[in-house]
Design a protein around this motif. Structure first.
Motif: not given
Length: 205
Positions: A115-116, A170-173, A177-178, A197-198
């Protein structure tokens, strides 16, 4: 006086009279010549090509004619512009609207990466997921990409809140960015900083 004398005298008198008459005629004033002026009337002209001809028209009428010709030219240009604009609007109305179909959220890491990689429309998705609060907006976004079963496998830093087995980070997924791209296309949250946002995402997991 004999008859010859009388006759000679008469002839001389007649000659003198004729001479004086000729002299009088020579000194008489010459006859006056009457010149008839012809005035051209513009009312007698016929219209040629929608306007009066230039020949014989007074200056005010010539100015009026030039003004009418300019107006006629401006009207023609305006009609051409309106026609072109109408064609552009019509062609845009006939274009098929862009359809953004809701895709099924992924329940595996492999499905999520697919999906990404396929995602290309942050602006359109932003109009679908934006809510009254940033928390609800992010929750709606995550629901488009991840099932609940996949969400529970992640945490922001990878640490389990219960001290058990570590979760996936998840923070580096790439999905983060999307999410930031989509938020930048919203009305309320386009200027949201990544740290803010984080914080909201941490509360989501």
């Amino acid at each position: 006086m004999d008859e010859s004398g009388i006759s000679e005298t008469s002839d001389n008198s007649m000659s003198d009279f004729e001479t004086s008459e000729v002299n009088a005629s020579a000194h008489a004033a010459p006859p006056r010549i009457k010149i008839k002026r012809e005035i051209n009337s513009p009312t007698s002209y016929t219209r040629v090509g929608g306007f009066f001809p230039k020949v014989g028209i007074s200056c005010p009428l010539r100015k009026l004619q030039r003004r009418l010709e300019q107006i006629h030219s401006d009207v023609s240009e305006t009609k051409q512009m309106m026609t072109s604009l109408h064609e552009i609007v019509t062609s845009q109305q006939q274009m098929a609207p862009e359809v953004f179909m809701r895709f099924s959220p992924a329940d595996t890491d492999a499905g999520l990466m697919k999906l990404v990689k396929k995602f290309k429309n942050p602006g359109i998705l932003a109009s679908h997921i934006e809510r009254q609060t940033l928390s609800k907006t992010i929750t709606e976004f995550m629901g488009w990409f991840m099932t609940d079963d996949l969400v529970v496998q992640y945490s922001w830093t990878g640490r389990s809140s219960g001290g058990g087995k570590s979760n996936k980070i998840f923070k580096d997924h790439p999905l983060v960015n999307i999410l930031l791209d989509v938020l930048s296309q919203t009305v309320l949250y386009k200027y949201s900083a990544r740290p803010i946002v984080a914080i909201v995402i941490k509360s989501f997991f």
